[in-house]
Design a protein around this motif. Structure first.
Motif, PDB file in Angstrom:
ATOM      1  N   ALA A  35      -8.010  -9.259   6.535  1.00 18.45           N
ATOM      2  CA  ALA A  35      -7.305 -10.640   6.821  1.00 18.45           C
ATOM      3  C   ALA A  35      -7.984 -11.950   6.053  1.00 18.45           C
ATOM      4  O   ALA A  35      -7.269 -12.813   6.134  1.00 18.45           O
ATOM      5  CB  ALA A  35      -7.902 -10.930   8.290  1.00 18.45           C
ATOM      6  N   THR A  36      -9.206 -11.616   5.119  1.00 17.27           N
ATOM      7  CA  THR A  36      -9.354 -12.708   4.384  1.00 17.27           C
ATOM      8  C   THR A  36      -9.019 -12.611   3.014  1.00 17.27           C
ATOM      9  O   THR A  36      -9.300 -13.677   2.095  1.00 17.27           O
ATOM     10  CB  THR A  36     -11.150 -12.870   4.227  1.00 17.27           C
ATOM     11  N   THR A  37      -7.992 -11.855   2.735  1.00 14.14           N
ATOM     12  CA  THR A  37      -7.722 -11.622   1.346  1.00 14.14           C
ATOM     13  C   THR A  37      -6.251 -11.992   1.115  1.00 14.14           C
ATOM     14  O   THR A  37      -5.865 -12.436   2.087  1.00 14.14           O
ATOM     15  CB  THR A  37      -7.718 -10.210   0.848  1.00 14.14           C
ATOM     16  N   PRO A  95       5.047  -7.825   6.179  1.00 14.75           N
ATOM     17  CA  PRO A  95       3.904  -8.513   6.866  1.00 14.75           C
ATOM     18  C   PRO A  95       3.444  -9.776   5.781  1.00 14.75           C
ATOM     19  O   PRO A  95       3.955  -9.716   4.730  1.00 14.75           O
ATOM     20  CB  PRO A  95       2.801  -7.543   6.771  1.00 14.75           C
ATOM     21  N   ALA A  96       2.867 -10.762   6.398  1.00 17.01           N
ATOM     22  CA  ALA A  96       2.316 -11.850   5.530  1.00 17.01           C
ATOM     23  C   ALA A  96       0.958 -11.416   5.058  1.00 17.01           C
ATOM     24  O   ALA A  96       0.432 -10.690   5.915  1.00 17.01           O
ATOM     25  CB  ALA A  96       2.252 -13.096   6.445  1.00 17.01           C
ATOM     26  N   ARG A  97       0.594 -12.074   4.191  1.00 18.58           N
ATOM     27  CA  ARG A  97      -0.822 -11.638   3.478  1.00 18.58           C
ATOM     28  C   ARG A  97      -1.930 -11.841   4.583  1.00 18.58           C
ATOM     29  O   ARG A  97      -1.892 -12.941   5.394  1.00 18.58           O
ATOM     30  CB  ARG A  97      -1.147 -12.671   2.452  1.00 18.58           C
ATOM     31  N   GLY A 143       0.496  -7.407  -4.365  1.00 19.04           N
ATOM     32  CA  GLY A 143      -0.699  -7.571  -3.520  1.00 19.04           C
ATOM     33  C   GLY A 143      -0.325  -7.050  -2.131  1.00 19.04           C
ATOM     34  O   GLY A 143      -0.983  -7.259  -1.176  1.00 19.04           O
ATOM     35  N   PHE A 144       0.712  -6.110  -2.150  1.00 23.68           N
ATOM     36  CA  PHE A 144       1.045  -5.406  -0.936  1.00 23.68           C
ATOM     37  C   PHE A 144       0.922  -3.784  -1.161  1.00 23.68           C
ATOM     38  O   PHE A 144       1.994  -3.184  -1.281  1.00 23.68           O
ATOM     39  CB  PHE A 144       2.684  -5.634  -0.652  1.00 23.68           C
ATOM     40  N   ALA A 233      -8.719  -1.255  -1.668  1.00 20.76           N
ATOM     41  CA  ALA A 233      -7.881  -2.294  -1.990  1.00 20.76           C
ATOM     42  C   ALA A 233      -8.589  -3.626  -1.667  1.00 20.76           C
ATOM     43  O   ALA A 233      -8.497  -4.546  -2.425  1.00 20.76           O
ATOM     44  CB  ALA A 233      -6.581  -2.403  -1.147  1.00 20.76           C
ATOM     45  N   ALA A 234      -9.606  -3.644  -0.596  1.00 23.72           N
ATOM     46  CA  ALA A 234     -10.053  -4.865  -0.287  1.00 23.72           C
ATOM     47  C   ALA A 234     -11.278  -5.266  -1.368  1.00 23.72           C
ATOM     48  O   ALA A 234     -11.515  -6.460  -1.756  1.00 23.72           O
ATOM     49  CB  ALA A 234     -10.982  -4.659   1.032  1.00 23.72           C
ATOM     50  N   ASP A 235     -11.813  -3.960  -1.823  1.00 22.66           N
ATOM     51  CA  ASP A 235     -12.784  -4.025  -2.861  1.00 22.66           C
ATOM     52  C   ASP A 235     -12.196  -4.939  -4.103  1.00 22.66           C
ATOM     53  O   ASP A 235     -12.702  -5.878  -4.707  1.00 22.66           O
ATOM     54  CB  ASP A 235     -13.437  -2.918  -3.600  1.00 22.66           C
ATOM     55  N   ASP A 236     -11.248  -4.590  -4.583  1.00 30.18           N
ATOM     56  CA  ASP A 236     -10.394  -4.910  -5.696  1.00 30.18           C
ATOM     57  C   ASP A 236     -10.140  -6.424  -5.311  1.00 30.18           C
ATOM     58  O   ASP A 236     -10.298  -7.307  -6.232  1.00 30.18           O
ATOM     59  CB  ASP A 236      -9.256  -4.266  -5.943  1.00 30.18           C
ATOM     60  N   ALA A 237      -9.599  -6.827  -4.359  1.00 27.56           N
ATOM     61  CA  ALA A 237      -9.031  -8.197  -3.958  1.00 27.56           C
ATOM     62  C   ALA A 237     -10.318  -8.985  -3.898  1.00 27.56           C
ATOM     63  O   ALA A 237     -10.085 -10.175  -4.596  1.00 27.56           O
ATOM     64  CB  ALA A 237      -8.412  -8.060  -2.403  1.00 27.56           C
TER      65      ALA A 237
END
Lengths: 495, 495
Positions: A35-37, A95-97, A143-144, A233-237
């Protein structure tokens, strides 16, 4: 591929109960991170009837925060969807980011069903899967992350499962009316699924095949696999965010000595009398032809690019003056809104695609990606380079969806531009058209010319060619635009 | 009113040609000013067939910058529109701040036609006009000036005009197929128009009646009147912007000693066994009933309000666990996006209204306006005070549109909240739920209680009553919510 998921995988209820709280906590936690990326994972749940797709989606809703999930079911397209290219509905559901989109039924559903039932052949099916690959490649790059689960049942297991579900009135409704019909063609569906997996298993959008006989095994396998993928994915972002935006080279490309823009005969001109006569004729035809669009189930999209002060607005006004004001909409491209930024680049253009019978005119367009955004460093090289492919695909889909697309490049010389800038500064109702930015852009004239040539070369397709307009003489340009649209409409509506 | 526009007003072509450039420049210039304000004027063009509505819209497009205009024509509603309350399509067409919306056909069209043709009676027509007044009052208050033009033709002039238009193949298409039929009932339409003007001429949304026999007079009158109105609106907006946002009193309201929340029996409780039994039964019913929504052409919207940690999320999860995950969507209310801020307050809620057959659950809702926004000074007194009326009207429209609306206030005591805050801080997968803001809000407990009481008092209508839930015992609260929804659905779907 599928036989690997017919080996009798099971998970006992105790282990499931023991592991569940930990996986659930971890899923919630990674969802909070997402949610924060700037990520918006897209989860596709596919598979056999009776394999528990709906239960899997329910599990995700139970274990995650439903406020961050958007589940989309592909019912029959509604009339707004039917009047636009096939993928419009998928774009619209993205979905939105920061959110997670779950697709229960997806861009795979129609092609697979049609292929299995023999309504389309192998070549057409491959073409459809090619489109899917392009779409998912774009999503992943934007980024999806695309995470795809195929829930599999062997023929024997599916027969048993359908029987069980159907026997109980409490679960009978869950068996889709087509399930029995489809099961008779199990082998055809299995073959189609094998092809689907083969053609669309990509490093950036992998399929996870899950044996779905045992509920606990299926649930836990999907949940754990999803958890791992989301964490990666979260790590990368987060790492990307920490590294900051890379410095983008601002070196302008240089135009070739001979290029398509320099071959234009810029001395084309029309007398006032010729202009009046030809414009009036073209406009009368345009009025009639645009009224006929609706009956033909077609729509028109015309876009205009060109240097500042090339005369885009004037050419557009000569077009719109011929049309009923409620048939057309003129969209001037400004900075994207935050909802637009929360979606892939082309989203804001997809959302405005005209319904049947309508005319949409873009004063500047998606080509900004490979022009101003390239030149000014708003887009990374990777972004504007892949934009050519994405744009060609976008425009091909328009053509398939019945949209008549016309792309105009209005060319002027640097000397003519200077002349017009000066004139604008001295005409009260034109002053608003000239800004500091125009003067800045002018300094990069060569770079824009080179970028425009690259663009024309790479996006002039048979479905959507560029029309180059010699713009130094406004009368010539306006008539050329109006007549081009007229001729194209006449040809399309006659066929 | 209309006879004032049957006096033979004309404007000679020379004067028109002479004045046109100046008016055009001024219109462009005020449009540029509007683009920098938080205004979005809404222009309604109404009037007789053949009076030149379409030409007037074309003129505005010619004289202004088409990129800032959004012209909406009210065709027959499409299926997405038919499945939602009547005004959904108007909300959806509202321009964003900085743009100008032109409505060719509007919220007036259907009621006026139906009244003239005798399909609705005077009382129903007055009711429709009452709704229009509420809508336009809201628009004006939100910075969407409503400017309405009625183009009038006397009976004689209209007969002549229709004949002329119909005689020429080039203009015949402009005569709507209904025009001849309607003209036979000219007197009825005139009466309906008189009533329309009488009932909806308001200081904040005035009608300008324009005699439409002479093209130049009609065009120039509309253009000049519009110019004046837009200039006044821009002046006001700029003065407001200059003055800055007024300081908002942060005095919290005090709750009454006896109020509806304090009468709740907060010691209600359920044993684990009772809970399991009643919840399972209610959930089984809910699964069945929500599947029946589509067939009945209904939809469900349930919203949850209450103090932080009241158990809204838990109650929602017990509801959704019973439903097919593709039937429902849970919307958590976060800060509005910039597209949402560019529209009237309720726009972001209108846009998510469920289609038939669907369930939408709001975790917090539009009531934020009269709760947190009131308490924290995010909304001016004028804004949250008129919100009660706007909300009641919104909810009445939902009911008319077939939406079953349920509003839950989950109450807990201040002591119970403290207990839960502490617990959240110590449970890993609950930690994300507790923030600094929760502790801050807690300090204003009394203010929130008073605001909640005001809200319940002013928005518990027969169409949309509040259900107050004693929430200190989670089991009690969850069962009460599930059973309330079940009972309401059963009653609605039986009728």
């Amino acid at each position: 591929m599928l036989e690997t998921a017919e080996v009798g995988n099971k998970l006992d209820k105790e282990t499931y109960k023991k592991d569940a709280p930990e996986v659930r906590t971890a899923l919630l936690s990674v969802q909070q991170r997402i949610a924060t990326t700037d990520l918006a994972p897209v989860i596709v749940i596919a598979g056999a009837e009776g394999a528990g797709k709906s239960e899997t989606v329910a599990l995700l809703h139970e274990w995650m925060d439903a406020r961050g999930l958007e589940t989309n079911v592909l019912w029959e397209p509604n009339d707004e969807e039917r009047e636009r290219p096939e993928y419009w509905r998928f774009w619209r559901m993205l979905p939105a980011r920061g959110k997670i989109g779950i697709f229960f039924g997806s861009w795979y559903t129609q092609p697979v069903v049609q292929y299995a039932l023999g309504k389309i052949d192998g070549a057409e099916f491959e073409r459809c899967m090619g489109r899917v690959r392009g779409f998912e490649r774009m999503l992943a790059a934007e980024g999806f992350p695309v995470l795809k689960y195929y829930l599999h049942l062997s023929k024997k297991a599916e027969r048993k499962q359908l029987k069980t579900l159907f026997a109980d009135p409490a679960t009978r409704w869950r068996v889709h009316e087509n399930a029995k019909k489809f099961f008779k063609r199990y082998d055809d569906f299995r073959h189609a699924a094998e092809e689907q997996l083969r053609l669309t298993s990509m490093d950036f959008a992998p399929w996870t095949v899950v044996e779905a006989v045992d509920d606990e095994y299926r649930n836990m396998t999907v949940a754990k696999s999803l958890l791992r993928s989301l964490e990666v994915a979260a790590d990368d972002a987060e790492a990307r965010a920490k590294a900051g935006r890379p410095k983008i080279s601002s070196a302008s490309p240089r135009p070739k000595r001979r290029n398509v823009l320099r071959t234009l005969k810029m001395d084309r001109t029309l007398s006032g009398k010729q202009y009046d006569k030809r414009l009036v004729t073209a406009q009368a035809d345009l009025g009639r032809l645009t009224r006929d669009l609706a009956a033909a189930g077609r729509s028109l999209l015309a876009l205009f690019e060109g240097p500042d002060a090339a005369g885009k607005g004037g050419a557009i006004r000569r077009l719109t003056a011929a049309m009923s004001p409620y048939l057309y909409r003129v969209i001037g491209i400004a900075a994207p809104t935050d909802e637009e930024r929360a979606h892939p680049y082309l989203w804001r253009f997809w959302r405005h695609l005209p319904r049947r019978g309508r005319v949409t005119i873009y004063d500047r367009s998606w080509y900004g990606r490979v022009l101003v955004e390239r030149l000014e460093g708003f887009a990374k090289a990777e972004e504007w380079q892949r934009a050519y492919t994405e744009i060609n695909d976008f425009e091909e889909q328009m053509a398939e969806g019945g949209i008549i697309l016309m792309k105009f490049w209005i060319a002027i010389t640097a000397e003519e531009q200077l002349q017009r800038f000066k004139e604008r500064q001295h005409t009260p109702f034109k002053q608003y058209k000239i800004t500091e930015e125009d003067w800045r852009n002018r300094k990069k004239w060569d770079g824009y010319e080179a970028a425009a040539c690259d663009m024309i070369e790479r996006t002039s397709t048979s479905a959507a060619p560029w029309t180059l307009v010699e713009g130094n003489n406004k009368r010539w340009a306006r008539v050329k635009v109006a007549e081009s649209v007229r001729d194209r409409l006449a040809a399309e509506l006659a066929s």
